[in-house]
Scaffold this motif. Structure first.
Motif, PDB file in Angstrom:
ATOM      1  N   LYS A   1     -17.826  -6.146   8.555  1.00 53.04           N
ATOM      2  CA  LYS A   1     -17.361  -5.493   7.335  1.00 53.04           C
ATOM      3  C   LYS A   1     -16.448  -4.315   7.660  1.00 53.04           C
ATOM      4  CE  LYS A   1     -20.276  -6.298   3.343  1.00 53.04           C
ATOM      5  NZ  LYS A   1     -21.035  -5.639   2.249  1.00 53.04           N
ATOM      6  N   ILE A   2     -15.434  -4.162   6.811  1.00 56.30           N
ATOM      7  CA  ILE A   2     -14.595  -2.974   6.855  1.00 56.30           C
ATOM      8  C   ILE A   2     -14.709  -2.276   5.502  1.00 56.30           C
ATOM      9  CG2 ILE A   2     -12.588  -4.396   6.233  1.00 56.30           C
ATOM     10  CD1 ILE A   2     -10.819  -2.239   7.468  1.00 56.30           C
ATOM     11  N   HIS A   3     -14.827  -0.942   5.542  1.00 56.11           N
ATOM     12  CA  HIS A   3     -14.828  -0.115   4.339  1.00 56.11           C
ATOM     13  C   HIS A   3     -13.641   0.838   4.468  1.00 56.11           C
ATOM     14  CE1 HIS A   3     -19.051  -1.384   3.660  1.00 56.11           C
ATOM     15  NE2 HIS A   3     -19.148  -1.273   4.994  1.00 56.11           N
ATOM     16  N   ALA A   4     -12.851   0.936   3.435  1.00 58.37           N
ATOM     17  CA  ALA A   4     -11.628   1.745   3.521  1.00 58.37           C
ATOM     18  C   ALA A   4     -11.486   2.657   2.308  1.00 58.37           C
ATOM     19  CB  ALA A   4     -10.400   0.844   3.640  1.00 58.37           C
ATOM     20  N   SER A   5     -11.152   3.912   2.575  1.00 62.93           N
ATOM     21  CA  SER A   5     -10.806   4.881   1.530  1.00 62.93           C
ATOM     22  C   SER A   5      -9.319   5.197   1.680  1.00 62.93           C
ATOM     23  CB  SER A   5     -11.638   6.156   1.680  1.00 62.93           C
ATOM     24  OG  SER A   5     -11.228   7.139   0.745  1.00 62.93           O
ATOM     25  N   VAL A   6      -8.554   4.946   0.630  1.00 61.98           N
ATOM     26  CA  VAL A   6      -7.093   5.049   0.709  1.00 61.98           C
ATOM     27  C   VAL A   6      -6.583   6.042  -0.330  1.00 61.98           C
ATOM     28  CG1 VAL A   6      -6.904   2.678   1.547  1.00 61.98           C
ATOM     29  CG2 VAL A   6      -6.738   3.133  -0.907  1.00 61.98           C
ATOM     30  N   PRO A   7      -5.306   6.453  -0.259  1.00 60.76           N
ATOM     31  CA  PRO A   7      -4.752   7.360  -1.266  1.00 60.76           C
ATOM     32  C   PRO A   7      -4.960   6.849  -2.694  1.00 60.76           C
ATOM     33  CG  PRO A   7      -3.255   7.206   0.573  1.00 60.76           C
ATOM     34  CD  PRO A   7      -4.343   6.217   0.838  1.00 60.76           C
ATOM     35  N   GLU A   8      -5.163   7.803  -3.601  1.00 60.98           N
ATOM     36  CA  GLU A   8      -5.538   7.486  -4.980  1.00 60.98           C
ATOM     37  C   GLU A   8      -4.508   6.615  -5.689  1.00 60.98           C
ATOM     38  OE1 GLU A   8      -4.005   9.301  -7.810  1.00 60.98           O
ATOM     39  OE2 GLU A   8      -5.212   8.211  -9.258  1.00 60.98           O
ATOM     40  N   ASN A   9      -3.235   6.722  -5.294  1.00 60.06           N
ATOM     41  CA  ASN A   9      -2.187   5.965  -5.998  1.00 60.06           C
ATOM     42  C   ASN A   9      -1.923   4.586  -5.393  1.00 60.06           C
ATOM     43  OD1 ASN A   9      -1.093   7.034  -3.669  1.00 60.06           O
ATOM     44  ND2 ASN A   9       0.917   7.412  -4.549  1.00 60.06           N
ATOM     45  N   TRP A  10      -2.741   4.166  -4.416  1.00 59.96           N
ATOM     46  CA  TRP A  10      -2.575   2.830  -3.844  1.00 59.96           C
ATOM     47  C   TRP A  10      -3.240   1.788  -4.741  1.00 59.96           C
ATOM     48  CZ3 TRP A  10      -3.080   2.232   2.174  1.00 59.96           C
ATOM     49  CH2 TRP A  10      -2.110   3.050   2.792  1.00 59.96           C
ATOM     50  N   ARG A  11      -2.558   0.669  -4.920  1.00 53.79           N
ATOM     51  CA  ARG A  11      -3.107  -0.473  -5.636  1.00 53.79           C
ATOM     52  C   ARG A  11      -3.020  -1.703  -4.722  1.00 53.79           C
ATOM     53  NH1 ARG A  11      -4.258   3.309  -7.969  1.00 53.79           N
ATOM     54  NH2 ARG A  11      -4.000   3.892 -10.160  1.00 53.79           N
ATOM     55  N   ASP A  12      -3.749  -2.762  -5.058  1.00 52.63           N
ATOM     56  CA  ASP A  12      -3.699  -4.009  -4.279  1.00 52.63           C
ATOM     57  C   ASP A  12      -3.888  -3.725  -2.785  1.00 52.63           C
ATOM     58  OD1 ASP A  12      -3.080  -5.572  -6.601  1.00 52.63           O
ATOM     59  OD2 ASP A  12      -1.034  -4.817  -6.475  1.00 52.63           O
ATOM     60  N   VAL A  13      -5.030  -3.128  -2.455  1.00 53.95           N
ATOM     61  CA  VAL A  13      -5.306  -2.706  -1.078  1.00 53.95           C
ATOM     62  C   VAL A  13      -5.618  -3.924  -0.206  1.00 53.95           C
ATOM     63  CG1 VAL A  13      -6.766  -1.259   0.382  1.00 53.95           C
ATOM     64  CG2 VAL A  13      -6.158  -0.506  -1.929  1.00 53.95           C
TER      65      VAL A  13
ATOM     66  N   PRO B   1       0.692  -8.982   2.923  1.00 51.11           N
ATOM     67  CA  PRO B   1       0.190  -7.863   3.736  1.00 51.11           C
ATOM     68  C   PRO B   1      -1.233  -8.045   4.248  1.00 51.11           C
ATOM     69  CG  PRO B   1      -0.021  -7.314   1.425  1.00 51.11           C
ATOM     70  CD  PRO B   1       0.560  -8.698   1.476  1.00 51.11           C
ATOM     71  N   GLY B   2      -1.700  -9.282   4.393  1.00 50.75           N
ATOM     72  CA  GLY B   2      -2.975  -9.493   5.049  1.00 50.75           C
ATOM     73  C   GLY B   2      -4.133  -9.812   4.121  1.00 50.75           C
ATOM     74  N   ILE B   3      -5.324  -9.445   4.573  1.00 48.69           N
ATOM     75  CA  ILE B   3      -6.572  -9.792   3.877  1.00 48.69           C
ATOM     76  C   ILE B   3      -6.826  -8.783   2.752  1.00 48.69           C
ATOM     77  CG2 ILE B   3      -9.070 -10.031   4.155  1.00 48.69           C
ATOM     78  CD1 ILE B   3      -8.489 -10.722   7.125  1.00 48.69           C
ATOM     79  N   PRO B   4      -6.970  -9.250   1.518  1.00 43.91           N
ATOM     80  CA  PRO B   4      -7.211  -8.318   0.408  1.00 43.91           C
ATOM     81  C   PRO B   4      -8.592  -7.680   0.493  1.00 43.91           C
ATOM     82  CG  PRO B   4      -7.367 -10.587  -0.363  1.00 43.91           C
ATOM     83  CD  PRO B   4      -6.893 -10.654   1.057  1.00 43.91           C
ATOM     84  N   LEU B   5      -8.669  -6.418   0.082  1.00 42.80           N
ATOM     85  CA  LEU B   5      -9.943  -5.704   0.026  1.00 42.80           C
ATOM     86  C   LEU B   5     -10.324  -5.487  -1.433  1.00 42.80           C
ATOM     87  CD1 LEU B   5      -9.392  -3.004   2.823  1.00 42.80           C
ATOM     88  CD2 LEU B   5     -10.407  -5.292   3.028  1.00 42.80           C
ATOM     89  N   GLU B   6     -11.622  -5.543  -1.708  1.00 43.10           N
ATOM     90  CA  GLU B   6     -12.130  -5.415  -3.072  1.00 43.10           C
ATOM     91  C   GLU B   6     -12.743  -4.036  -3.291  1.00 43.10           C
ATOM     92  OE1 GLU B   6     -11.658  -7.666  -5.375  1.00 43.10           O
ATOM     93  OE2 GLU B   6     -10.686  -9.030  -3.941  1.00 43.10           O
ATOM     94  N   PRO B   7     -12.592  -3.469  -4.495  1.00 43.46           N
ATOM     95  CA  PRO B   7     -13.217  -2.154  -4.779  1.00 43.46           C
ATOM     96  C   PRO B   7     -14.736  -2.242  -4.668  1.00 43.46           C
ATOM     97  CG  PRO B   7     -11.631  -2.763  -6.496  1.00 43.46           C
ATOM     98  CD  PRO B   7     -11.831  -3.988  -5.642  1.00 43.46           C
ATOM     99  N   GLU B   8     -15.335  -1.207  -4.067  1.00 44.04           N
ATOM    100  CA  GLU B   8     -16.802  -1.155  -4.005  1.00 44.04           C
ATOM    101  C   GLU B   8     -17.341   0.136  -4.604  1.00 44.04           C
ATOM    102  OE1 GLU B   8     -18.524  -1.133  -0.126  1.00 44.04           O
ATOM    103  OE2 GLU B   8     -16.953   0.095   0.770  1.00 44.04           O
ATOM    104  N   GLY B   9     -16.476   0.907  -5.312  1.00 48.65           N
ATOM    105  CA  GLY B   9     -16.928   2.110  -6.000  1.00 48.65           C
ATOM    106  C   GLY B   9     -16.562   3.394  -5.284  1.00 48.65           C
ATOM    107  N   ASN B  10     -16.397   4.454  -6.078  1.00 44.93           N
ATOM    108  CA  ASN B  10     -16.129   5.799  -5.562  1.00 44.93           C
ATOM    109  C   ASN B  10     -14.890   5.849  -4.674  1.00 44.93           C
ATOM    110  OD1 ASN B  10     -16.719   8.533  -5.545  1.00 44.93           O
ATOM    111  ND2 ASN B  10     -17.931   8.400  -3.675  1.00 44.93           N
ATOM    112  N   GLY B  11     -13.892   5.022  -4.997  1.00 45.60           N
ATOM    113  CA  GLY B  11     -12.632   5.064  -4.270  1.00 45.60           C
ATOM    114  C   GLY B  11     -12.609   4.265  -2.985  1.00 45.60           C
TER     115      GLY B  11
END
Length: 264
Positions: free
Chosen positions: A13-25, A43-53
């Motif tokens: 698993k990868i967990h990522a916190s990115v800049p607030e204005n990023w979409r389609d991470v 741009p690769g493997i899509p990541l899904e929101p898991e809460g709190n940014g």
């Protein structure tokens, strides 16, 4: 047909916190020795929101390098290498990646702001390392929690600015203790009170200067009175000139009629 060993791909698993204005991470990952890519399409493997940014996804265990992407690959982090195990990555303000193999230390910043400070944001950084927590000014959009706003930030920050109206109004630079939640109450002047335990009372706002106001009113009254007197003088002069003209016109008419009568 049974799967062979080559068909079985272990993942982590990868967990990522990115800049607030990023979409389609998404994440673009590869093995730096063989240059083998984990995805065939940018741009690769899509990541899904898991809460709190945070966003999450699965990567194959043979990858060891990656770039985090946003807005369909139009923005991206710098390259980072890592070990193939569950990983937490924070993309910082300068697009570097902070990598951790356990949930990273975060703090919460709480803020009360004036009503007219629309869309309050948090700008945070570490002064000693000249490292920003957010990608671009005005920073991270704070979440409305009812009585106040809040946002998580890396525990290594030691300075913050609370701002509103998308950066149009703001506090001064506020020095804070690293690793502690912080509560900041801002008044209409941008002055603030700070606490590490609970939301403090707002700082007193400066009293209005009634003497200055009274003097201003007096000056305005004098100016108005002077203007009124001047206006009355001007109106009187105009009326006098008009009356004199009427008298002369009447006299001339009378003289003409008298002369005409005498001729008859």
């Amino acid at each position: 047909m049974e799967n062979t060993a080559e068909d079985i791909v272990e993942t982590f698993k990868i967990h990522a916190s990115v800049p607030e204005n990023w979409r389609d991470v998404s994440v673009w990952a590869w093995d730096y020795k063989s240059s083998r890519d984990a995805s065939e399409v940018w741009p690769g493997i899509p990541l899904e929101p898991e809460g709190n940014g945070w966003f999450t996804g699965e990567l194959p265990c043979w990858v060891n390098s990656m770039i985090l992407c946003g807005n369909r690959g139009s923005v991206q982090s710098v390259k980072v290498s890592f070990r193939s195990k569950e990983i937490w990555v924070i993309v910082t303000g300068d697009l570097r990646c902070d990598v951790s193999y356990s949930m990273p230390d975060l703090i919460s910043v709480y803020a009360k702001v004036p009503v007219f400070w629309r869309n309050p944001h948090l700008w945070a950084w570490n002064g000693g390392h000249d490292k920003n927590a957010f990608y671009a000014w005005p920073g991270g959009l704070m979440i409305n929690d009812g009585d106040y706003f809040r946002l998580s930030a890396p525990a290594w920050i030691d300075h913050v600015i609370i701002n509103g109206k998308d950066g149009g109004v703001k506090t001064v630079d506020i020095e804070v203790e690293k690793g502690r939640n912080v509560y900041i109450n801002v008044n209409r002047q941008g002055d603030y009170s700070l606490s590490y335990e609970q939301m403090p009372a707002a700082p007193d706002e400066p009293e209005p200067d009634f003497e200055e106001g009274r003097q201003t009113v007096q000056d305005d009254f004098k100016a108005g009175k002077s203007s009124s007197v001047s206006g009355r003088k001007t109106a009187f002069k105009k009326a006098a000139v008009t009356a004199a003209a009427l008298i002369l016109s009447a006299a001339a008419l009378g003289f003409a009629l008298h002369s005409r009568h005498n001729r008859k």
